[in-house]
Structures are given as structure tokens and as C-alpha cells.
Design an enzyme around this catalytic site. Sequence first.
Site, short mmCIF file in Angstrom:
data_model
loop_
_atom_site.label_atom_id
_atom_site.label_comp_id
_atom_site.label_asym_id
_atom_site.label_seq_id
_atom_site.Cartn_x
_atom_site.Cartn_y
_atom_site.Cartn_z
N LYS A 1 31.70 50.57 39.47
CA LYS A 1 32.47 50.61 40.73
C LYS A 1 33.93 50.96 40.47
O LYS A 1 34.50 51.84 41.10
CB LYS A 1 32.39 49.25 41.44
CG LYS A 1 33.35 49.13 42.61
CD LYS A 1 33.31 47.77 43.26
CE LYS A 1 34.17 46.74 42.62
NZ LYS A 1 35.60 46.78 42.98
N ASN A 2 34.55 50.25 39.54
CA ASN A 2 35.99 50.42 39.35
C ASN A 2 36.35 51.79 38.80
O ASN A 2 37.47 52.25 38.97
CB ASN A 2 36.55 49.33 38.43
CG ASN A 2 36.66 48.00 39.16
OD1 ASN A 2 36.41 47.94 40.36
ND2 ASN A 2 37.01 46.96 38.44
N ARG B 1 29.75 44.67 47.97
CA ARG B 1 30.88 45.54 47.61
C ARG B 1 30.75 46.03 46.18
O ARG B 1 31.25 47.10 45.85
CB ARG B 1 32.20 44.75 47.73
CG ARG B 1 32.64 44.47 49.14
CD ARG B 1 34.03 43.86 49.11
NE ARG B 1 34.82 44.55 48.10
CZ ARG B 1 35.73 43.97 47.32
NH1 ARG B 1 35.99 42.70 47.43
NH2 ARG B 1 36.40 44.67 46.42
N ASP C 1 37.39 39.86 35.39
CA ASP C 1 36.27 40.09 36.30
C ASP C 1 34.97 39.42 35.82
O ASP C 1 33.95 39.47 36.52
CB ASP C 1 36.02 41.59 36.49
CG ASP C 1 37.07 42.22 37.40
OD1 ASP C 1 37.85 41.48 38.01
OD2 ASP C 1 37.09 43.47 37.51
N CYS D 1 45.27 39.36 48.80
CA CYS D 1 43.82 39.21 48.87
C CYS D 1 43.49 37.81 48.38
O CYS D 1 44.39 37.07 47.96
CB CYS D 1 43.12 40.26 48.03
SG CYS D 1 43.42 40.05 46.29
N ARG E 1 48.91 40.23 44.56
CA ARG E 1 48.61 41.60 44.14
C ARG E 1 49.56 42.65 44.71
O ARG E 1 49.17 43.50 45.52
CB ARG E 1 47.16 41.95 44.47
CG ARG E 1 46.18 41.11 43.69
CD ARG E 1 44.76 41.48 43.95
NE ARG E 1 44.24 42.49 43.07
CZ ARG E 1 42.98 42.89 43.06
NH1 ARG E 1 42.12 42.34 43.87
NH2 ARG E 1 42.56 43.81 42.23
C1 UD1 Z 1 41.72 46.29 38.66
C2 UD1 Z 1 40.27 46.10 39.02
C3 UD1 Z 1 39.95 44.62 39.18
C4 UD1 Z 1 40.36 43.85 37.92
C5 UD1 Z 1 41.80 44.16 37.55
C6 UD1 Z 1 42.24 43.55 36.23
C7 UD1 Z 1 39.75 48.06 40.32
C8 UD1 Z 1 39.36 48.63 41.63
N1 UD1 Z 1 40.00 46.77 40.28
O1 UD1 Z 1 42.50 45.77 39.73
O2 UD1 Z 1 38.54 44.49 39.39
O3 UD1 Z 1 40.24 42.47 38.17
O4 UD1 Z 1 42.00 45.59 37.45
O5 UD1 Z 1 41.39 43.96 35.21
O6 UD1 Z 1 39.78 48.76 39.31
N2 UD1 Z 1 50.41 43.67 39.52
C9 UD1 Z 1 51.73 43.64 39.90
N3 UD1 Z 1 52.29 44.79 40.40
C10 UD1 Z 1 51.59 45.95 40.50
C11 UD1 Z 1 50.23 45.98 40.09
C12 UD1 Z 1 49.66 44.83 39.59
O7 UD1 Z 1 52.38 42.61 39.83
O8 UD1 Z 1 52.15 46.96 40.98
C13 UD1 Z 1 49.78 42.44 39.02
C14 UD1 Z 1 48.64 41.98 39.92
O9 UD1 Z 1 49.12 41.22 41.00
C15 UD1 Z 1 47.78 41.19 38.99
C16 UD1 Z 1 47.95 41.92 37.67
O10 UD1 Z 1 49.14 42.70 37.79
O11 UD1 Z 1 48.26 39.87 38.87
C17 UD1 Z 1 46.77 42.80 37.30
O12 UD1 Z 1 46.60 43.77 38.27
P1 UD1 Z 1 46.00 45.22 37.97
O13 UD1 Z 1 45.74 45.35 36.51
O14 UD1 Z 1 46.88 46.21 38.63
O15 UD1 Z 1 44.63 45.13 38.73
P2 UD1 Z 1 44.04 46.11 39.83
O16 UD1 Z 1 44.24 47.52 39.41
O17 UD1 Z 1 44.49 45.71 41.17
#
Ligand code: UD1
Length: 423
Positions: free
Chosen positions: A22-23, A402, A310, A118, A123
Site C-alpha cells: 500500500k505505502n 484501507r 507499522d 489523525c 503528523r
Molecule cells: C509513512 C507511512 C506510515 C508509517 C510512517 C513511518 C505511508 C502512506 N505511510 O507515513 O504507514 O507509519 O511512514 O514509517 O507511507 N513529521 C513531521 N513533519 C513532517 C513529516 C513528518 O514532524 O513534515 C513527523 C510525523 O508527525 C511523525 C514522524 O515525523 O511523528 C514520522 O512521519 P513520516 O515518516 O513522515 O511518516 P508518513 O510519511 O506520514
Amino acid sequence: MDRLQIRGGRPLNGEIEISGAKNSALKLMVACLLTPEPLQLSNMPDLSDTRFLSQLLATLGVEVFWPKGASTCHLNAAELTSTIAPYEQVRKMRASFNVLGPLLARSGHATVSLPGGCAIGARPVDLHLKAFEAMGADLLVEQGYVKAAAIHGLKGAHVNFPFPSVGATEHAMLAATLAKGETILENAAREPEIADLANCLNAMGAKITGAGTDTIRITGVESLSGTSHAVMPDRIEAGTYAMAAAAAGGDVTLTHAPVDALGAAISALRKAGVTVDADPEAGTIRVRRNGTRLRSVDIDTQPHPGFPTDLQAQFMALVSMADGTSIIRENIFENRFMHAPELSRLGANITVRGREAVVKGVEHLQGAPVMATDLRASVSLVIAGLAAEGETVVNRIYHLDRGFEGLDRKLSACGADVTRLSE
Ligand code: UD1
């Protein structure tokens, strides 16, 4: 709203074929926006998230051909008719936000709703936005929307992420493919899905090196072409079924599994006393546990190649029945223990203290009605339900739909007593 009824206590035996990730699929689909030529994605997981994104892409003008049940999705963004992704669509699925970078790179402007918080935490998307600013985009955050413009195109930049965000790394990489000059992403996330995306983009004509390491270099090109790409298998789905087999007991072989991407999870399972035979070349993982009690294991979620956040909920379900106390530390998201009180309804003994959960193993779980709160939390309840004595009903399973293709079918084929109850 559909519910899942599980009569627990039956071991799992048989084979489970792992679907496309999915991701990975979500970011690969978005890549179609970078080219006027067709992008064909095979091994696509048919999930509500991927279907949802295909609808959003269609509203932007992408021609989508993906018949129900088909594993290949054809995307053609020959002409974009809109560069606006509205709140209603981005709110429902955070990954929709990743249309911003490709729209900006291709069209020079985009208006995309902020995704908002969420269930698993705030996030934010600040790291995404900082990367686009470094690439020369003008950004205005107004009334919940990011309005982005790069009238003369994006330019290569040096971006050093303070945290290796998966989403921000992928998003910046997508946009940088069409920027002028070289972009260097430092402290980039190393998740396998990032390498999958880079492979597809390179097949489209992009010049990316280092994906899968913490420094990614992208030399911008004038234009990208279409390609065909097979979505990598889902490491989280594979890890989940491995944990389900470990929790329920039995002998299950996962096929089409991304073995190399699962090192930390396989090692944690082995520490828990589960027999795991992994064959990276064949893409199979055989998981066995017959009669022996599980052992407690401490885990600490980390960016890849550490233990994935995850799989944290699923592992908690598993060690809730282990001999001894396990400490589970969640380092990626600040509020990712929503499953703990629900697991406690099944008899688990879990105390949450900030980012740590102390799990005192109990001999047996007992079935109960429980509520799914997010995707991975929901499936941890299914794992617990499979191992529990008696009946468990998991409510709100739209979360499961999902991210897990044919979950009830795959589990039933291995002897689980799982029934989807529709209302
Ligand atoms: C992706 C995955 C999700 C997984 C996560 C971590 C997808 C669709 N989802 O989510 O399943 O749990 O990676 O492996 O691929 N953060 C910030 N600022 C930002 C971006 C992130 O502070 O601009 C923080 C987030 O709040 C979180 C952490 O960084 O605490 C990790 O987030 P991130 O690695 O970006 O995860 P996602 O890409 O949202």
C-alpha cells in the site's frame, strides 16, 4: 458498518500470498502526475486507500483504468484539468497530500489542503514544505490550504531533514525529478518503498541515486516518460501475517514476501521463540510455533531498518501472551498506543506511560467486542482475536479495508474462523 467476527483458538496452517505494498503503491500512483505519458502499475493492492487515491487523481484530470479485481492499474495524466486537491479528499487520506509536489513540478502551481491530524498524532507536513521552499517554491498557507507556486520551475536544492520522514523524502524526491539542477536530500528516510519509488522514477527517465540510503541525489531532467512498474510486496502485510501465525500457532508460509525488508521484525519474532525460515531468493517466510509459550521481547520502533512503527501494535498483541514482561517503546508517533486499551479488553495486561507500554504477558486472552481505531491497531485486534479463547468482534473494520487486501479470505484459507458481518 462492517464488523469482523473471529472465533479464536484455531492454529493457522497453509500459505498466504503477500499483496503489493500500500505505502509504495500510493506514491507510485502519484508519480503519474509527472508525465503526459501512461504509467502502468502492476501488483497493485486493491484497497480502499488506493481506490480513493485513484478517484482524487481522476478529479485532477488523470485517466484511470483499473477494473475491479484487476491487479494492473493504468494511469494517464496526458492533460491535467485541475491542480487543486480539496480538504474533503486530503482529510480522508493523508498520502493524498503528496500530489502537491508533482503538480507543482509539472504545472508550476498547486493548491492542496493540509491533511490535518489523525488518530496516531499531529503528523505535521512542515518538512515537506521546507523542502519545496528550498527548491524555490513560494508557499502560502491559508485557510487550511497550501498554495504553492514555482512559476519559473523548481530548482535543485540541498535539503537536510531534521528527521528522516518517509513522506517528506518521497515527496521531495518526486518533485526534484523535474527541478533544474541537482537536489541532495540528506538524512533521508531509508524505507524500502523509497527505493521502489526511485526505481520507477528512474525507469521514467529520472536521474536518482542513493535511494535506500540516507543521502539521495536527484539530477533534474526536462521531462519524464511513461513506464510499467510492479509494486513491491507489502512488508507490513507480511510482518502482520507472520505475527498472526506466531500468535495463533501453526505453520504458515508467506509467499511473494519482501524478506530483506523485514530483518528487524524477523529477528524480534525469533527472540520471542517463533521459528522463522526466511528465503530471500524464493521470497518466502515460513513461520511456525507449536505449543511452546512465547517469550517476552522489548522493542523500540525506529526508522528503517529499525523495527517498524507499522508493526508495533501487532507485536504488542503477540507479546501480550508471552512469558514475562515486554517493554514497547514508540519513537515515531506520539500517540500510537490506541490499541492498548482494546487489547486489555481481551485480557491483556498493558500499562502505557508516555511513549512506553509495559506489557505483562498473560497465559490466555479471552474474546470480547473491541473497536478498531486505526489501520495497524485494528489488525492487532484481529491477531489477538485469533489467539484468544472464544469470540471476538472487531468493530469499525473499514480501517482494515484501507490497508489489508482480502484479510478475511487470506486468514480463512489458513483455517481461521473469521466472518465479515455486514449491516
Ligand atoms: C509513512 C507511512 C506510515 C508509517 C510512517 C513511518 C505511508 C502512506 N505511510 O507515513 O504507514 O507509519 O511512514 O514509517 O507511507 N513529521 C513531521 N513533519 C513532517 C513529516 C513528518 O514532524 O513534515 C513527523 C510525523 O508527525 C511523525 C514522524 O515525523 O511523528 C514520522 O512521519 P513520516 O515518516 O513522515 O511518516 P508518513 O510519511 O506520514
